[in-house]
Enzyme design. Structure first.
Site, PDB file in Angstrom:
ATOM      1  CB  SER A 138      -0.908   0.022   1.226  1.00  0.00           C
ATOM      2  OG  SER A 138      -1.583   1.263   1.332  1.00  0.00           O
ATOM      3  CE1 TYR A 152      -3.915  -2.090   4.899  1.00  0.00           C
ATOM      4  CE2 TYR A 152      -3.238   0.140   4.303  1.00  0.00           C
ATOM      5  CZ  TYR A 152      -3.628  -1.131   3.935  1.00  0.00           C
ATOM      6  OH  TYR A 152      -3.743  -1.446   2.601  1.00  0.00           O
TER       7      TYR A 152
END
Length: 243
Positions: A138, A152
């Site tokens: 990501s 995350y």
């Protein structure tokens, strides 16, 4: 690329389904895992078969070591080997760090990091020269532009380090390892017309969401012979979020 075998984790929807379809179009037979939606998995398998390739949908619990091993074992049992492993399955924990429980943290590490490591360790036992390892990270692993994504971001930041180490481990065998880092991508879970969409677009240089095809195209390149000299690196597909 005749008779090449790909395994994609989390392949029944969104980015994973787009990757499965793209690799099938490239000539791969495709196995993919899914958590619970057998109907969606069957639809993706039908699309792969319509492209003239073999398909195998595997229901597995990605939060367990047995589940991670099972997707590899079932792929090898059906197809004999693995030529490309795409680790796409994961979770998106959201919340300020003081609200994150130990269970939240453990689940994120288990699904986003440990599963990738276990699946890689198992898959490379059945991979020959020319093999491809591709991890879906990501852009938030490189940049945290707003609060609430610390856990995350940490899990996704781990993937480039792992890929660099694996690239060194497996380079002599002719196997590459790379990370694709998506930015905001229009999916069911993160729609371009969703509540947070305008905020996310404000961080992107182009001011726009990407499509699942943008990520599938990057994976297609990394899974192809054209990428043979690309390993241990990150391909960021984020519209300039990290710029």
């Amino acid at each position: 690329m005749a008779e090449r075998i790909a395994l994609i984790t989390g392949g029944s929807r969104g980015i994973g389904a787009a990757i499965a379809e793209a690799l099938a179009a490239d000539g791969y037979d495709v196995a993919f895992s899914f958590a619970s939606n057998a109907g969606r998995a069957a639809e993706v398998a039908d699309i792969i078969r319509a492209k003239g390739r073999r398909a195998l949908a595997i229901q597995a619990d990605g939060s367990t070591i047995d589940g991670n091993r099972a997707v590899v074992a079932q792929t090898v049992a059906a197809f004999g080997r693995i030529d490309a492993l795409v680790c796409n399955a994961g979770t998106y924990p959201y919340g300020l760090i003081e609200t994150m429980t130990v269970e939240d943290i453990d689940r994120a590490l288990t699904l986003n990091v440990r599963a990738v490591m276990v699946e890689t360790a198992e898959a490379v036992k059945h991979m020959r020269e020319g093999g491809r390892l591709i991890y879906i990270g990501s852009a938030f692993g490189e940049r945290s532009p707003f609060p609430g994504i610390s856990v995350y971001s940490a899990t996704k930041a781990a993937l480039p380090g792992f890929a660099r180490g694996v690239a060194r481990d497996l380079g002599p065998r002719g196997i590459t390892a790379n990370v694709v880092q998506p930015g905001p991508i229009d999916t069911e879970l993160n729609p371009a017309d969703g509540q947070a969409a305008d905020v996310l677009r404000s961080f992107v240089a182009t001011g726009a969401y990407g499509t699942v095809g943008d990520i599938a195209g990057a994976v297609s390149f990394l899974a192809s012979p054209a990428s043979r000299y690309v390993t241990g690196t990150v391909l960021t597909v984020d519209g300039g979020l990290c710029a």
